[in-house]
Scaffold this active site. Structure first.
Site, PDB file in Angstrom:
ATOM      1  N   THR A 161     -16.965  -9.899  19.759  1.00  0.00           N
ATOM      2  CA  THR A 161     -15.601 -10.077  20.286  1.00  0.00           C
ATOM      3  C   THR A 161     -14.845 -10.812  19.194  1.00  0.00           C
ATOM      4  O   THR A 161     -15.468 -11.504  18.396  1.00  0.00           O
ATOM      5  CB  THR A 161     -15.636 -11.005  21.533  1.00  0.00           C
ATOM      6  OG1 THR A 161     -16.414 -10.395  22.544  1.00  0.00           O
ATOM      7  CG2 THR A 161     -14.252 -11.321  22.077  1.00  0.00           C
ATOM      8  N   THR A 212     -17.354 -15.826  22.423  1.00  0.00           N
ATOM      9  CA  THR A 212     -17.973 -14.540  22.133  1.00  0.00           C
ATOM     10  C   THR A 212     -19.408 -14.648  22.634  1.00  0.00           C
ATOM     11  O   THR A 212     -19.927 -15.743  22.818  1.00  0.00           O
ATOM     12  CB  THR A 212     -17.953 -14.209  20.626  1.00  0.00           C
ATOM     13  OG1 THR A 212     -18.659 -15.233  19.924  1.00  0.00           O
ATOM     14  CG2 THR A 212     -16.537 -14.165  20.095  1.00  0.00           C
TER      15      THR A 212
END
Ligand code: GLY
Length: 309
Positions: A161, A212
């Site tokens: 991410t 993330t």
């Protein structure tokens, strides 16, 4: 002024910094930085050419938070548009809603004049096909996709991410997260990135944080909001991240090895940190002292002592 991101934000951080240096807002800076990463075909965890779901469709999640107002916008399971972060911002600015998903998000992208395109390149389609063949012994889709999704949960592909946090010259904070999510995920699976407080949060009064890693864990633990709450209670960014990650590794059904989570945090004084449950990860930042974005080592959360209850 400062801008901070996950390690893969490095390619976009200077674009975000230029916005701040020109007197732009933190909100414009995080959006500009994330857009560069969404355009990058070499980052298969975000935007264009991100890893697809189990059916071979790229589904994108993103959110943006304005720390001055705590307004937020998000899109989830968006297909066919490469800049979910900009669409998330328009959800915040043009609609009385916070989160649009699936076909509704696509319809809104169309209304906003976004260009529709195929996001998967032939090379990444081949990687998806190979992953599918390995997981399904032959490559044909079983009726029960759930079985296949469980078999193909390869940790190398699931946790990427991009996160970007910024503080502008007026002391305003903003944060953004964008991802193609868990590779070969069940269609419609939504991770933490578009969930305010889970994968992304900002509040001018205390700080900003984003995650993330396995989004399911950040959703269960409200991780980004927990980091900001820890800064609110007076902790600097690094111990604030550690406190929030402790909640993740303490989940009783998740072994430490499976608790893959990384956070970045920035407080209102401009102090920043990156902390991970894994060794060897990095984050990036740029301030007025730096000529370009810098990489820094993330601190590692200590493994819990099993002798302690
Ligand atoms: N952290 C990204 C996701 O789980 O979708």
């Amino acid at each position: 002024m400062i801008i901070v991101g996950s390690a893969n934000a490095l390619s976009g951080l200077d674009a975000g910094w230029e916005v701040l240096a020109a007197g732009g807002s933190a909100l414009d800076a995080v959006e500009a930085a994330v857009r560069v990463v969404e355009d990058d075909p070499d980052d298969h965890t975000v935007g264009f050419d991100g890893y697809p779901n189990v059916l071979g469709e790229v589904e994108l999640d993103a959110s943006i938070v304005d720390g001055s107002t705590r307004r937020t916008g998000a899109v989830a399971a968006l297909q066919g548009y490469r800049h979910p972060v900009s669409l998330a911002r328009l959800v915040m600015e043009r609609l009385p809603h916070v989160l649009l998903a699936g076909a509704g998000a696509g319809r809104f992208a169309e209304e906003c004049g976004f260009a529709r395109e195929e996001l998967l390149t032939e090379q990444t389609r081949a990687v998806w096909r190979a992953g599918l063949e390995a997981a399904s012994s032959g490559g044909s889709l079983p009726e029960q996709l759930s079985q296949l999704v469980r078999m193909s949960s390869d940790p190398e592909h699931v946790a990427g991410t991009v996160n970007v946090l910024a503080c502008d010259g007026s002391g305003r904070l903003a944060s953004a997260a964008s991802t193609s999510g868990w590779a070969w995920k069940y269609p419609g699976r939504v991770g933490d990135s578009p969930i305010a407080g889970a994968g992304n949060w900002a509040d001018d009064r205390y700080g900003a944080a984003a995650c993330t890693g396995f989004g399911e864990l950040a959703i269960r633990c409200s991780t980004a909001r927990s980091v900001v709450e820890a800064m609110r209670s007076g902790l600097p960014p690094e111990p604030a991240c550690e406190r929030a990650l402790r909640e993740v590794v303490d989940l009783p059904d998740v072994p430490f090895e499976g608790a893959i989570m990384h956070v970045v945090a920035l407080d209102r004084a401009g102090r920043h940190a990156g902390v991970s449950t894994r060794a060897g990860t990095q984050y990036c930042y740029r301030t007025a002292r730096d000529e370009r974005a810098q990489l820094a080592r993330r601190a590692v959360l200590e493994r819990p002592d099993p002798r302690r209850g």
